[in-house]
Write an enzyme that holds these catalytic residues in place. Structure first.
Site, PDB file in Angstrom:
ATOM      1  N   ILE A 114       0.893  -1.157   0.000  1.00 59.06           N
ATOM      2  CA  ILE A 114       0.000   0.000   0.000  1.00 59.06           C
ATOM      3  C   ILE A 114       0.932   1.207   0.000  1.00 59.06           C
ATOM      4  O   ILE A 114       1.645   1.445   0.970  1.00 59.06           O
ATOM      5  CB  ILE A 114      -0.940   0.008   1.218  1.00 59.06           C
ATOM      6  CG1 ILE A 114      -1.902  -1.181   1.147  1.00 59.06           C
ATOM      7  CG2 ILE A 114      -1.726   1.327   1.260  1.00 59.06           C
ATOM      8  CD1 ILE A 114      -2.862  -1.275   2.298  1.00 59.06           C
ATOM      9  N   PRO A 115       0.957   1.941  -1.104  1.00 60.25           N
ATOM     10  CA  PRO A 115       2.022   2.924  -1.345  1.00 60.25           C
ATOM     11  C   PRO A 115       1.862   4.250  -0.606  1.00 60.25           C
ATOM     12  O   PRO A 115       1.651   5.301  -1.211  1.00 60.25           O
ATOM     13  CB  PRO A 115       1.963   3.110  -2.859  1.00 60.25           C
ATOM     14  CG  PRO A 115       0.516   2.893  -3.186  1.00 60.25           C
ATOM     15  CD  PRO A 115       0.048   1.809  -2.238  1.00 60.25           C
ATOM     16  N   CYS A 116       2.025   4.219   0.711  1.00 60.43           N
ATOM     17  CA  CYS A 116       1.941   5.456   1.481  1.00 60.43           C
ATOM     18  C   CYS A 116       3.068   6.420   1.103  1.00 60.43           C
ATOM     19  O   CYS A 116       2.954   7.626   1.336  1.00 60.43           O
ATOM     20  CB  CYS A 116       1.948   5.179   2.979  1.00 60.43           C
ATOM     21  SG  CYS A 116       3.270   4.110   3.548  1.00 60.43           S
ATOM     22  N   HIS A 117       4.124   5.902   0.463  1.00 60.27           N
ATOM     23  CA  HIS A 117       5.214   6.779   0.018  1.00 60.27           C
ATOM     24  C   HIS A 117       4.745   7.741  -1.078  1.00 60.27           C
ATOM     25  O   HIS A 117       5.395   8.745  -1.327  1.00 60.27           O
ATOM     26  CB  HIS A 117       6.412   5.954  -0.471  1.00 60.27           C
ATOM     27  CG  HIS A 117       6.097   5.007  -1.575  1.00 60.27           C
ATOM     28  ND1 HIS A 117       5.575   3.742  -1.339  1.00 60.27           N
ATOM     29  CD2 HIS A 117       6.222   5.126  -2.919  1.00 60.27           C
ATOM     30  CE1 HIS A 117       5.403   3.131  -2.501  1.00 60.27           C
ATOM     31  NE2 HIS A 117       5.791   3.946  -3.474  1.00 60.27           N
TER      32      HIS A 117
END
Length: 153
Positions: free
Chosen positions: A118-121
């Site tokens: 899950i690409p919180c970046h």
């Protein structure tokens, strides 16, 4: 912490936590942590998919997730999954989309149990990089920079 694998990556070691059939967590471990082979077939699949992503940022993750969180956190995590690779959204933009506050979005980003997947970046502040995994400086922000640069290719 009990990990089903510890995967060495260009930005450090990832601690992989999973059940028999779902990923439950990824932790950023110290770069000097000793890698650990997967202890199950499912953990091996998680590692394979992460390594595919490291080789090719367009690789798709297909592993089942078992995530514990509030309804709001799940909404934010889904919104992060909808951000295309190579793009970012600000905390404020996601907050507007979700009828929330930027602070609440930031808290949900920091609570993301499976970063990279899950690409919180991909969530940044309107004036810069923002934080990463509840940190505003240090090695974790270096990981965020690495991931964002990796996805620009």
């Amino acid at each position: 912490m009990d990990y089903q694998a510890k995967l060495s990556t260009p930005f450090g070691v990832l601690g992989i936590r999973c059940s028999e059939d779902a990923l439950t967590g990824i932790d950023f471990l110290s770069a000097i942590e000793t890698p650990q082979h997967a202890t199950s077939a499912f953990a091996a699949t998680v590692c394979e998919q992460l390594l595919c992503y490291i080789q090719n940022p367009n690789a798709q993750f297909t592993i089942p997730l078992d995530l514990r969180g509030t309804q709001h956190q799940h909404k934010v995590w889904q919104a992060m999954l909808d951000i295309p690779r190579g793009q970012t959204r600000s905390y404020g933009e996601l907050a507007t989309e979700l009828h929330s506050s930027a602070q609440a979005v930031g808290q949900a980003c920091g609570a993301n149990p499976v970063p990279v997947i899950i690409p919180c970046h991909r969530v940044v502040s309107k004036s810069g990089l923002g934080g990463f995994m509840c940190h505003a400086s240090g090695a974790l922000l270096d990981i965020k920079r690495w991931l964002l640069k990796h996805e620009q290719h």
